[in-house]
Motif scaffolding. Structure first.
Motif, PDB file in Angstrom:
ATOM      1  N   LYS A   1      39.663  -9.085  82.185  1.00  0.00           N
ATOM      2  CA  LYS A   1      38.360  -8.562  82.592  1.00  0.00           C
ATOM      3  C   LYS A   1      38.106  -7.192  81.983  1.00  0.00           C
ATOM      4  O   LYS A   1      37.014  -6.924  81.460  1.00  0.00           O
ATOM      5  CB  LYS A   1      38.298  -8.495  84.129  1.00  0.00           C
ATOM      6  CG  LYS A   1      37.027  -7.928  84.668  1.00  0.00           C
ATOM      7  CD  LYS A   1      37.090  -7.920  86.200  1.00  0.00           C
ATOM      8  CE  LYS A   1      35.871  -7.244  86.770  1.00  0.00           C
ATOM      9  NZ  LYS A   1      35.904  -7.191  88.231  1.00  0.00           N
ATOM     10  N   GLU A   2      39.067  -6.296  82.013  1.00  0.00           N
ATOM     11  CA  GLU A   2      38.909  -4.939  81.490  1.00  0.00           C
ATOM     12  C   GLU A   2      38.616  -4.954  79.989  1.00  0.00           C
ATOM     13  O   GLU A   2      37.767  -4.218  79.502  1.00  0.00           O
ATOM     14  CB  GLU A   2      40.168  -4.109  81.778  1.00  0.00           C
ATOM     15  CG  GLU A   2      40.359  -3.770  83.239  1.00  0.00           C
ATOM     16  CD  GLU A   2      39.208  -2.941  83.779  1.00  0.00           C
ATOM     17  OE1 GLU A   2      38.725  -2.012  83.089  1.00  0.00           O
ATOM     18  OE2 GLU A   2      38.752  -3.243  84.910  1.00  0.00           O
ATOM     19  N   GLU A   3      39.321  -5.801  79.266  1.00  0.00           N
ATOM     20  CA  GLU A   3      39.146  -5.880  77.817  1.00  0.00           C
ATOM     21  C   GLU A   3      37.729  -6.372  77.481  1.00  0.00           C
ATOM     22  O   GLU A   3      37.056  -5.807  76.628  1.00  0.00           O
ATOM     23  CB  GLU A   3      40.197  -6.824  77.219  1.00  0.00           C
ATOM     24  CG  GLU A   3      40.231  -6.820  75.724  1.00  0.00           C
ATOM     25  CD  GLU A   3      41.328  -7.737  75.170  1.00  0.00           C
ATOM     26  OE1 GLU A   3      41.482  -7.736  73.942  1.00  0.00           O
ATOM     27  OE2 GLU A   3      41.993  -8.445  75.950  1.00  0.00           O
ATOM     28  N   VAL A   4      37.250  -7.398  78.187  1.00  0.00           N
ATOM     29  CA  VAL A   4      35.920  -7.943  77.952  1.00  0.00           C
ATOM     30  C   VAL A   4      34.859  -6.912  78.333  1.00  0.00           C
ATOM     31  O   VAL A   4      33.885  -6.695  77.596  1.00  0.00           O
ATOM     32  CB  VAL A   4      35.722  -9.267  78.728  1.00  0.00           C
ATOM     33  CG1 VAL A   4      34.271  -9.711  78.686  1.00  0.00           C
ATOM     34  CG2 VAL A   4      36.629 -10.344  78.177  1.00  0.00           C
TER      35      VAL A   4
ATOM     36  N   LEU B   1      31.205  -8.712  68.889  1.00  0.00           N
ATOM     37  CA  LEU B   1      30.955 -10.063  69.401  1.00  0.00           C
ATOM     38  C   LEU B   1      32.030 -11.041  68.913  1.00  0.00           C
ATOM     39  O   LEU B   1      32.463 -11.921  69.665  1.00  0.00           O
ATOM     40  CB  LEU B   1      29.561 -10.540  68.975  1.00  0.00           C
ATOM     41  CG  LEU B   1      28.389  -9.825  69.663  1.00  0.00           C
ATOM     42  CD1 LEU B   1      27.061 -10.274  69.053  1.00  0.00           C
ATOM     43  CD2 LEU B   1      28.398 -10.069  71.161  1.00  0.00           C
ATOM     44  N   GLU B   2      32.489 -10.872  67.668  1.00  0.00           N
ATOM     45  CA  GLU B   2      33.581 -11.721  67.166  1.00  0.00           C
ATOM     46  C   GLU B   2      34.858 -11.480  67.968  1.00  0.00           C
ATOM     47  O   GLU B   2      35.586 -12.431  68.303  1.00  0.00           O
ATOM     48  CB  GLU B   2      33.830 -11.420  65.678  1.00  0.00           C
ATOM     49  CG  GLU B   2      32.769 -11.988  64.759  1.00  0.00           C
ATOM     50  CD  GLU B   2      32.990 -11.567  63.304  1.00  0.00           C
ATOM     51  OE1 GLU B   2      34.061 -11.002  62.975  1.00  0.00           O
ATOM     52  OE2 GLU B   2      32.075 -11.802  62.502  1.00  0.00           O
ATOM     53  N   GLU B   3      35.113 -10.241  68.289  1.00  0.00           N
ATOM     54  CA  GLU B   3      36.290  -9.886  69.081  1.00  0.00           C
ATOM     55  C   GLU B   3      36.199 -10.522  70.469  1.00  0.00           C
ATOM     56  O   GLU B   3      37.176 -11.071  70.990  1.00  0.00           O
ATOM     57  CB  GLU B   3      36.392  -8.358  69.190  1.00  0.00           C
ATOM     58  CG  GLU B   3      37.720  -7.870  69.700  1.00  0.00           C
ATOM     59  CD  GLU B   3      37.796  -6.348  69.689  1.00  0.00           C
ATOM     60  OE1 GLU B   3      38.292  -5.795  70.698  1.00  0.00           O
ATOM     61  OE2 GLU B   3      37.354  -5.724  68.699  1.00  0.00           O
ATOM     62  N   LEU B   4      34.994 -10.462  71.061  1.00  0.00           N
ATOM     63  CA  LEU B   4      34.767 -11.061  72.368  1.00  0.00           C
ATOM     64  C   LEU B   4      34.988 -12.576  72.306  1.00  0.00           C
ATOM     65  O   LEU B   4      35.604 -13.167  73.204  1.00  0.00           O
ATOM     66  CB  LEU B   4      33.341 -10.734  72.846  1.00  0.00           C
ATOM     67  CG  LEU B   4      32.961 -11.072  74.264  1.00  0.00           C
ATOM     68  CD1 LEU B   4      33.879 -10.386  75.273  1.00  0.00           C
ATOM     69  CD2 LEU B   4      31.519 -10.662  74.521  1.00  0.00           C
TER      70      LEU B   4
ATOM     71  N   MET C   1      32.445   0.730  65.138  1.00  0.00           N
ATOM     72  CA  MET C   1      32.513  -0.729  65.061  1.00  0.00           C
ATOM     73  C   MET C   1      31.100  -1.277  65.302  1.00  0.00           C
ATOM     74  O   MET C   1      30.419  -0.842  66.214  1.00  0.00           O
ATOM     75  CB  MET C   1      33.473  -1.213  66.150  1.00  0.00           C
ATOM     76  CG  MET C   1      33.862  -2.636  65.993  1.00  0.00           C
ATOM     77  SD  MET C   1      35.101  -3.117  67.199  1.00  0.00           S
ATOM     78  CE  MET C   1      36.585  -2.825  66.302  1.00  0.00           C
ATOM     79  N   ASP C   2      30.676  -2.228  64.463  1.00  0.00           N
ATOM     80  CA  ASP C   2      29.320  -2.731  64.656  1.00  0.00           C
ATOM     81  C   ASP C   2      29.300  -3.883  65.659  1.00  0.00           C
ATOM     82  O   ASP C   2      30.325  -4.428  66.033  1.00  0.00           O
ATOM     83  CB  ASP C   2      28.676  -3.114  63.321  1.00  0.00           C
ATOM     84  CG  ASP C   2      29.251  -4.378  62.721  1.00  0.00           C
ATOM     85  OD1 ASP C   2      30.343  -4.792  63.118  1.00  0.00           O
ATOM     86  OD2 ASP C   2      28.584  -4.966  61.849  1.00  0.00           O
ATOM     87  N   VAL C   3      28.137  -4.239  66.080  1.00  0.00           N
ATOM     88  CA  VAL C   3      27.935  -5.204  67.160  1.00  0.00           C
ATOM     89  C   VAL C   3      28.488  -6.577  66.793  1.00  0.00           C
ATOM     90  O   VAL C   3      29.109  -7.250  67.635  1.00  0.00           O
ATOM     91  CB  VAL C   3      26.434  -5.284  67.520  1.00  0.00           C
ATOM     92  CG1 VAL C   3      26.161  -6.387  68.514  1.00  0.00           C
ATOM     93  CG2 VAL C   3      25.946  -3.959  68.057  1.00  0.00           C
ATOM     94  N   LEU C   4      28.303  -7.002  65.555  1.00  0.00           N
ATOM     95  CA  LEU C   4      28.796  -8.329  65.160  1.00  0.00           C
ATOM     96  C   LEU C   4      30.322  -8.408  65.271  1.00  0.00           C
ATOM     97  O   LEU C   4      30.864  -9.421  65.728  1.00  0.00           O
ATOM     98  CB  LEU C   4      28.336  -8.663  63.730  1.00  0.00           C
ATOM     99  CG  LEU C   4      26.832  -8.886  63.559  1.00  0.00           C
ATOM    100  CD1 LEU C   4      26.495  -9.132  62.103  1.00  0.00           C
ATOM    101  CD2 LEU C   4      26.369 -10.055  64.410  1.00  0.00           C
ATOM    102  N   LYS C   5      31.005  -7.356  64.874  1.00  0.00           N
ATOM    103  CA  LYS C   5      32.462  -7.350  64.991  1.00  0.00           C
ATOM    104  C   LYS C   5      32.891  -7.382  66.459  1.00  0.00           C
ATOM    105  O   LYS C   5      33.849  -8.065  66.818  1.00  0.00           O
ATOM    106  CB  LYS C   5      33.056  -6.131  64.293  1.00  0.00           C
ATOM    107  CG  LYS C   5      33.026  -6.241  62.790  1.00  0.00           C
ATOM    108  CD  LYS C   5      33.704  -5.050  62.144  1.00  0.00           C
ATOM    109  CE  LYS C   5      33.609  -5.164  60.629  1.00  0.00           C
ATOM    110  NZ  LYS C   5      34.220  -4.011  59.967  1.00  0.00           N
TER     111      LYS C   5
END
Length: 148
Positions: A30-33, A7-10, A1-5
């Motif tokens: 918290k764990e997911e983030v 960050l979108e998920e975050l 998974m690339d960084v942009l994806k």
């Protein structure tokens, strides 16, 4: 998974989190983030390295292109200078040729005039000599006629 994806998920996690009334704050897992941040950290160095390499390669290509452009400009300037110099040499040679031709024409004219004057002087001398001879002959004939 690339960084942009990632960050979108975050961003989706933050937007979909439960909001606290009157506080502009959101409750998130918290764990997911933290897991997404960990993956971003893992992927980020590779992408930063790749971006750095692309930047360096771009800079190298720009430097090479500038050097090549400078070389082409230098070569063109040298060619122009050579052409100008050749043109100047040609102009000087033509001018010298014209001067030599004019001098030769003037010299030839002077020689023609001198030869004509010399020939005229010779003919005048011959004419005068012939007049003297004719006069002497005339006088001698007159003397002969007077002896009768």
């Amino acid at each position: 998974m690339d960084v942009l994806k990632l960050l979108e998920e975050l961003e989706e996690i933050v937007e979909s989190g439960s909001s606290i009334p009157f506080a502009q704050k959101v409750l998130i897992d918290k764990e997911e983030v933290l897991e997404i941040i960990k993956e971003v950290r893992i992927h980020l160095p590779d992408e930063v390295k790749q971006a750095q390499w692309i930047k360096e390669e771009r800079q190298r290509i720009l430097v090479e292109a500038q050097q090549e452009a400078d070389a082409i400009i230098q070569e063109a300037n040298e060619h122009i200078a050579a052409m100008v110099e050749e043109d100047e040499i040609t102009k000087i040679a033509r001018k010298q040729a014209e001067e030599i031709t004019i001098q030769a024409q003037v010299g030839a004219k002077e020689m023609r005039l001198g030869a004509r004057d010399y020939a005229d002087d010779l003919l005048l001398q011959v004419e005068n000599t012939l007049k003297e001879v004719a006069e002497t002959i005339h006088n001698n004939r007159s003397e002969l006629k007077g002896m009768k």
